[in-house]
Design a protein around this motif. Structure first.
Motif, mmCIF file in Angstrom:
data_model
loop_
_atom_site.group_PDB
_atom_site.id
_atom_site.type_symbol
_atom_site.label_atom_id
_atom_site.label_comp_id
_atom_site.label_asym_id
_atom_site.label_seq_id
_atom_site.Cartn_x
_atom_site.Cartn_y
_atom_site.Cartn_z
ATOM 1 N N PHE A 93 31.009 13.525 -22.343
ATOM 2 C CA PHE A 93 30.813 13.768 -20.921
ATOM 3 C C PHE A 93 30.246 12.516 -20.257
ATOM 4 O O PHE A 93 29.447 11.797 -20.854
ATOM 5 N N LEU A 94 30.666 12.277 -19.004
ATOM 6 C CA LEU A 94 30.004 11.310 -18.138
ATOM 7 C C LEU A 94 29.522 12.066 -16.903
ATOM 8 O O LEU A 94 30.280 12.837 -16.307
ATOM 9 N N ASN A 95 28.266 11.859 -16.522
ATOM 10 C CA ASN A 95 27.636 12.631 -15.462
ATOM 11 C C ASN A 95 27.127 11.733 -14.344
ATOM 12 O O ASN A 95 26.523 10.683 -14.604
ATOM 13 N N LEU A 96 27.383 12.139 -13.111
ATOM 14 C CA LEU A 96 26.796 11.453 -11.966
ATOM 15 C C LEU A 96 25.469 12.130 -11.662
ATOM 16 O O LEU A 96 25.424 13.318 -11.338
ATOM 17 N N VAL A 97 24.396 11.370 -11.770
ATOM 18 C CA VAL A 97 23.054 11.935 -11.671
ATOM 19 C C VAL A 97 22.278 11.274 -10.535
ATOM 20 O O VAL A 97 22.264 10.050 -10.405
ATOM 21 N N LYS A 98 21.643 12.116 -9.720
ATOM 22 C CA LYS A 98 20.739 11.645 -8.671
ATOM 23 C C LYS A 98 19.325 11.599 -9.246
ATOM 24 O O LYS A 98 18.865 12.562 -9.864
ATOM 25 N N LEU A 99 18.629 10.470 -9.027
ATOM 26 C CA LEU A 99 17.310 10.262 -9.628
ATOM 27 C C LEU A 99 16.297 9.899 -8.556
ATOM 28 O O LEU A 99 16.565 9.065 -7.687
ATOM 29 N N GLN A 100 15.120 10.515 -8.635
ATOM 30 C CA GLN A 100 14.030 10.175 -7.727
ATOM 31 C C GLN A 100 12.755 9.954 -8.536
ATOM 32 O O GLN A 100 12.083 10.912 -8.924
ATOM 33 N N PRO A 101 12.436 8.693 -8.828
ATOM 34 C CA PRO A 101 11.225 8.406 -9.599
ATOM 35 C C PRO A 101 9.976 8.685 -8.770
ATOM 36 O O PRO A 101 9.895 8.293 -7.611
ATOM 37 N N LYS A 102 9.013 9.364 -9.362
ATOM 38 C CA LYS A 102 7.756 9.664 -8.683
ATOM 39 C C LYS A 102 6.651 8.688 -9.084
ATOM 40 O O LYS A 102 5.562 8.701 -8.508
ATOM 41 N N ASP A 150 5.097 3.098 -21.477
ATOM 42 C CA ASP A 150 4.061 2.090 -21.760
ATOM 43 C C ASP A 150 2.667 2.713 -21.716
ATOM 44 O O ASP A 150 1.717 2.147 -21.145
ATOM 45 N N ASN A 151 2.562 3.905 -22.281
ATOM 46 C CA ASN A 151 1.287 4.638 -22.378
ATOM 47 C C ASN A 151 0.709 5.030 -21.016
ATOM 48 O O ASN A 151 -0.505 5.234 -20.879
ATOM 49 N N LYS A 152 1.575 5.131 -20.004
ATOM 50 C CA LYS A 152 1.146 5.561 -18.676
ATOM 51 C C LYS A 152 2.008 6.742 -18.237
ATOM 52 O O LYS A 152 3.178 6.830 -18.590
ATOM 53 N N ASN A 153 1.411 7.652 -17.465
ATOM 54 C CA ASN A 153 2.160 8.797 -16.967
ATOM 55 C C ASN A 153 3.365 8.350 -16.154
ATOM 56 O O ASN A 153 3.268 7.415 -15.349
ATOM 57 N N ALA A 154 4.496 9.012 -16.364
ATOM 58 C CA ALA A 154 5.717 8.671 -15.635
ATOM 59 C C ALA A 154 6.514 9.943 -15.372
ATOM 60 O O ALA A 154 6.696 10.764 -16.286
ATOM 61 N N TYR A 155 6.988 10.089 -14.137
ATOM 62 C CA TYR A 155 7.714 11.294 -13.736
ATOM 63 C C TYR A 155 9.005 10.912 -13.020
ATOM 64 O O TYR A 155 9.007 10.043 -12.146
ATOM 65 N N THR A 156 10.074 11.585 -13.378
ATOM 66 C CA THR A 156 11.368 11.366 -12.740
ATOM 67 C C THR A 156 12.035 12.709 -12.465
ATOM 68 O O THR A 156 12.207 13.517 -13.383
ATOM 69 N N LYS A 194 0.834 -1.211 0.000
ATOM 70 C CA LYS A 194 0.000 0.000 0.000
ATOM 71 C C LYS A 194 0.869 1.262 0.000
ATOM 72 O O LYS A 194 0.543 2.253 -0.666
ATOM 73 N N LEU A 195 1.962 1.227 0.770
ATOM 74 C CA LEU A 195 2.853 2.389 0.806
ATOM 75 C C LEU A 195 3.416 2.685 -0.585
ATOM 76 O O LEU A 195 3.501 3.846 -0.999
ATOM 77 N N PHE A 196 3.800 1.641 -1.311
ATOM 78 C CA PHE A 196 4.300 1.839 -2.670
ATOM 79 C C PHE A 196 3.192 2.381 -3.574
ATOM 80 O O PHE A 196 3.413 3.312 -4.347
ATOM 81 N N LYS A 197 2.017 1.792 -3.475
ATOM 82 C CA LYS A 197 0.898 2.211 -4.316
ATOM 83 C C LYS A 197 0.531 3.667 -4.074
ATOM 84 O O LYS A 197 0.215 4.416 -5.010
ATOM 85 N N ASN A 198 0.609 4.089 -2.812
ATOM 86 C CA ASN A 198 0.253 5.464 -2.442
ATOM 87 C C ASN A 198 1.435 6.425 -2.535
ATOM 88 O O ASN A 198 1.340 7.566 -2.094
ATOM 89 N N LYS A 199 2.557 5.931 -3.080
ATOM 90 C CA LYS A 199 3.764 6.753 -3.273
ATOM 91 C C LYS A 199 4.282 7.340 -1.961
ATOM 92 O O LYS A 199 4.733 8.492 -1.898
ATOM 93 N N GLU A 200 4.230 6.537 -0.898
ATOM 94 C CA GLU A 200 4.700 6.970 0.421
ATOM 95 C C GLU A 200 6.081 6.425 0.742
ATOM 96 O O GLU A 200 6.555 6.555 1.874
ATOM 97 N N ILE A 201 6.726 5.812 -0.234
ATOM 98 C CA ILE A 201 8.107 5.349 -0.069
ATOM 99 C C ILE A 201 8.989 6.136 -1.031
ATOM 100 O O ILE A 201 8.766 6.121 -2.238
ATOM 101 N N GLN A 202 9.948 6.842 -0.492
ATOM 102 C CA GLN A 202 10.860 7.654 -1.300
ATOM 103 C C GLN A 202 12.063 6.820 -1.722
ATOM 104 O O GLN A 202 12.812 6.326 -0.883
#
Length: 287
Positions: A207-216, A186-192, A156-164
């Motif tokens: 260039f090579l870049n170190l990137v921090k990513l937080q999928p929403k 896959d034809n669904k909204n996606a945010y990063t 449920k926490l994952f489904k409700n986006k309560e896990i960062q």
């Protein structure tokens, strides 16, 4: 018969039938049906007495599993996992790159959990199960449920986006300092959300870049697809790439670094982080 495995029961919240408690106790018998079969074959003893399906245990019992001398030997998975956090409800482990979380293969994280985690003392304890997935080539932290109620609540926490979830990647090419990638997967909204923390000049990749990513959102291969879509594929990705950017032999430079959430039962904040693998720090030694 010869002794195969021994387990000492810790103090339980309240007595429980052994056929329920026994799930996940032995490496070679991960299921409830397997426990029943072993009891029927008289291969399990509790405090030196043959186990029965109606036997209740409360804590302190010595449980022994025996094998027939002429029985075929089981192939046992030897997979040592780094346990970063554990209690009776859940665990967080480190998944190395190059191992499946679950599936039909013998060597999977799911198959290695019972030998690495402590048996839960709660009445609804089950065989530990991964709550989410990490791709085969991705390393990082993985959340595990140890009881039926925790598996439900963590889902449920994952489904409700309560896990960062926070990831780090090494990406190829010139890229802006940060922002939000809002592209359907896959034809669904996606945010990063992404932020460039550092970069180095590369003869081959510019260039090579170190990137921090937080999928929403949690779409399959979301981070890999999003970064390729904006022209900055992850180093080492052989599935999502731009022509002439494939790097062989080093694996995928994508790491699930941390998980943050409120424990669904203890109501305290859980924050677990795993440091970057060495292949990252070879490129960015100051991280």
């Amino acid at each position: 018969m010869k002794l195969s495995e021994t387990h000492i029961v810790q103090k339980l919240e309240k007595p429980i039938r052994f056929q329920e408690y026994g799930v996940g106790v032995f490496n070679t018998i991960p299921t409830k049906s397997g426990i029943k079969k072993a009891i029927k074959k008289e291969h399990i003893f509790i405090n030196g007495v043959l186990a029965t399906t109606s036997k209740y245990i409360s804590g302190g019992e010595k449980i022994e599993l025996f094998e027939s001398e002429n029985s075929s030997t089981f192939e046992r998975l030897e997979l040592k996992l780094d346990v970063l956090f554990e209690d009776d409800y859940l665990a967080i482990i480190y998944k190395p790159a190059g191992i499946l979380v679950s599936g039909n293969k013998f060597v999977t994280i799911a198959n290695g959990l019972t030998q690495n985690l402590k048996k839960s003392n709660l009445v609804d304890a089950v065989k530990p199960q991964p709550i989410h997935r990490l791709d085969y080539p991705t390393s990082g932290v993985l959340l595990i449920g140890k009881t039926s109620s925790s598996i439900t609540e963590l889902g449920k926490l994952f489904k409700n986006k309560e896990i960062q979830k926070t990831y780090f990647a090494v990406v190829i090419g010139k890229i802006c300092k940060g922002g939000i990638i809002n592209l359907n997967v896959d034809n669904k909204n996606a945010y990063t959300e992404f932020e460039v923390l550092n970069f180095v000049i590369s003869k081959r990749f510019e260039f090579l870049n170190l990137v921090k990513l937080q999928p929403k959102t949690g779409r399959k291969h979301q981070l890999r697809k999003h970064l390729t879509a904006i022209g900055n594929p992850i180093l080492g990705d052989k599935e999502y790439f731009i022509e002439d950017t494939i790097l062989n032999g080093k694996g995928l430079y994508l790491h699930a670094s941390s998980l943050e959430f409120v424990h669904p039962f203890m109501k305290e904040k859980i924050s677990v982080t795993k440091e970057l693998p060495k292949k990252f720090t070879k490129i960015f030694p100051e991280v």
